[in-house]
Design a protein around this motif. Structure first.
Motif, PDB file in Angstrom:
ATOM      1  N   THR A   1     125.667 119.108  -9.070  1.00  0.00           N
ATOM      2  CA  THR A   1     125.418 120.458  -8.424  1.00  0.00           C
ATOM      3  C   THR A   1     126.294 121.590  -8.940  1.00  0.00           C
ATOM      4  OG1 THR A   1     124.717 119.179  -6.502  1.00  0.00           O
ATOM      5  CG2 THR A   1     125.119 121.534  -6.033  1.00  0.00           C
ATOM      6  N   PRO A   2     125.385 122.715  -9.258  1.00  0.00           N
ATOM      7  CA  PRO A   2     126.257 123.939  -9.646  1.00  0.00           C
ATOM      8  C   PRO A   2     127.195 124.579  -8.751  1.00  0.00           C
ATOM      9  CG  PRO A   2     123.930 124.315 -10.326  1.00  0.00           C
ATOM     10  CD  PRO A   2     124.084 123.009  -9.467  1.00  0.00           C
TER      11      PRO A   2
ATOM     12  N   ALA B   1     117.642 121.866 -13.962  1.00  0.00           N
ATOM     13  CA  ALA B   1     117.548 120.211 -13.742  1.00  0.00           C
ATOM     14  C   ALA B   1     117.933 119.853 -12.379  1.00  0.00           C
ATOM     15  CB  ALA B   1     118.290 119.653 -14.890  1.00  0.00           C
ATOM     16  N   THR B   2     119.016 120.101 -11.978  1.00  0.00           N
ATOM     17  CA  THR B   2     119.336 120.104 -10.457  1.00  0.00           C
ATOM     18  C   THR B   2     118.143 120.072  -9.562  1.00  0.00           C
ATOM     19  OG1 THR B   2     121.889 120.678 -11.184  1.00  0.00           O
ATOM     20  CG2 THR B   2     121.087 120.249  -8.722  1.00  0.00           C
TER      21      THR B   2
ATOM     22  N   GLY C   1     124.639 122.981 -25.625  1.00  0.00           N
ATOM     23  CA  GLY C   1     124.051 124.211 -24.883  1.00  0.00           C
ATOM     24  C   GLY C   1     122.632 124.120 -24.680  1.00  0.00           C
ATOM     25  N   HIS C   2     121.894 125.084 -24.934  1.00  0.00           N
ATOM     26  CA  HIS C   2     120.306 125.345 -24.614  1.00  0.00           C
ATOM     27  C   HIS C   2     119.709 124.490 -25.868  1.00  0.00           C
ATOM     28  CE1 HIS C   2     116.723 126.918 -22.879  1.00  0.00           C
ATOM     29  NE2 HIS C   2     116.508 127.266 -24.135  1.00  0.00           N
ATOM     30  N   ALA C   3     120.127 124.336 -27.118  1.00  0.00           N
ATOM     31  CA  ALA C   3     119.621 123.866 -28.255  1.00  0.00           C
ATOM     32  C   ALA C   3     119.929 122.430 -28.317  1.00  0.00           C
ATOM     33  CB  ALA C   3     119.594 124.707 -29.343  1.00  0.00           C
TER      34      ALA C   3
ATOM     35  N   ASP D   1     124.704 124.651 -20.612  1.00  0.00           N
ATOM     36  CA  ASP D   1     123.656 125.364 -20.325  1.00  0.00           C
ATOM     37  C   ASP D   1     123.647 125.844 -18.737  1.00  0.00           C
ATOM     38  OD1 ASP D   1     121.394 127.088 -20.616  1.00  0.00           O
ATOM     39  OD2 ASP D   1     120.244 125.554 -21.551  1.00  0.00           O
ATOM     40  N   ALA D   2     124.531 126.699 -18.333  1.00  0.00           N
ATOM     41  CA  ALA D   2     124.487 126.784 -16.890  1.00  0.00           C
ATOM     42  C   ALA D   2     123.106 126.884 -16.261  1.00  0.00           C
ATOM     43  CB  ALA D   2     125.594 127.707 -16.427  1.00  0.00           C
TER      44      ALA D   2
END
Length: 303
Positions: free
Chosen positions: A302-303, A253-254, A270-272, A246-247
């Motif tokens: 870190t993205p 969160a980062t 993912g999201h769920a 979940d990019a």
């Protein structure tokens, strides 16, 4: 502190109830897989899980006060229910998913602001795939307009007089909603068809669509106050959990990690994440409740 005292505190943390708050379009049954995993992992020592039905809470708010159904109002009603519940007399913890996570953060803020001494130990609040809020005014305006459009479409479902028409409108709405990238891993699940069917039936019956229309506007991040600063003051009792696929929320969160919030990644989710990987979520929460040691939690990349 003696070893006996430490064990007593740990037992209290594990035994106290967990409040489960679902997200937008959800129902309490969204937590079924989590509760099964919780019982399996914790066995006879599993603490009570109490699921919140946001539509039931919303009905009570509109019936009693005829007021806006926003994050603060939902959180206030849930907190009042918690205080009135004898099962929570020794404390409680909260897990909120997505919109439910934003409500959980509001509960944390309201509980702290009341200076409550009702519970022997401070509650923890796990924010699952939840965004503390938008800082940028232009983003807030865009999101507000988007949520108004969602509400208009939900209202269209609710006013349709024929069941078949409501089902058709609900199907189109859900296809678009769950067509978003953040639900791509959820859509890949074998049980997604049955999941979508349950959503379709619920959304096309009773006052479900009209209530969600009110909630999506009242709780819109475009209208709600950003809670990033408040979260920074709640790092001792709030944590954030996201799926590693979940990019967008990994980025959230980062940022949370950078201000000292405990964070954890759920792999292959993912999201769920509570539906996709309930076993991992349970293991993380048991670790959090027993240890409350942020240094042992997994960093978000870190993205």
């Amino acid at each position: 502190m003696s070893q006996c005292d430490s064990q007593s505190i740990s037992k209290s943390k594990v035994d106290r109830p967990i409040i489960l708050i679902h997200g937008f379009l959800g129902t309490p049954s969204d937590w079924d897989a989590f509760q099964t995993a919780w019982q399996s992992e914790a066995g006879i020592n599993a603490s009570l899980c109490v699921t919140i039905d946001l539509l039931d809470i919303a009905r009570r708010i509109t019936l009693d006060a005829k007021q806006t159904i926003g994050l603060k109002e939902l959180a206030s009603q849930i907190l009042a229910d918690i205080y009135a519940d004898e099962r929570m007399s020794s404390g409680f913890d909260v897990i909120g998913y997505s919109m439910g996570g934003r409500i959980a953060l509001e509960i944390a803020i309201q509980h702290a602001s009341r200076g409550s001494q009702r519970h022997a130990d401070a509650p923890t609040f796990a924010l699952l795939s939840a965004h503390p809020g938008l800082d940028d005014a232009s983003e807030r305006n865009i999101r507000c307009a988007s949520d108004i459009r969602l509400a208009d479409r939900l209202a269209t479902i609710s006013v349709a007089t024929e069941k078949d028409v409501r089902l058709e409108f609900a199907t189109a709405f859900l296809d678009e909603w769950y067509g978003q990238a953040l639900f791509s891993t959820l859509r890949m699940r074998k049980d997604f068809i049955a999941f979508a069917q349950r959503r379709r039936e619920a959304l096309s019956s009773g006052d479900c669509a009209s209530l969600w229309a009110e909630i999506v506007v009242g709780c819109s991040p475009g209208r709600s106050q950003s809670r990033w600063e408040a979260l920074e003051h709640r790092i001792d009792d709030c944590s954030m959990i996201v799926g590693d696929r979940d990019a967008r929320y990994v980025a959230v969160a980062t940022r949370a990690r950078s201000i000292g919030v405990a964070t954890a990644l759920i792999s292959d989710a993912g999201h769920a994440a509570h539906i996709e990987q309930p076993d991992q979520l349970v293991k993380y929460l048991i670790q959090l409740r027993l240890n409350r040691v942020r240094s042992s939690l997994q960093d978000c990349p870190t993205p």
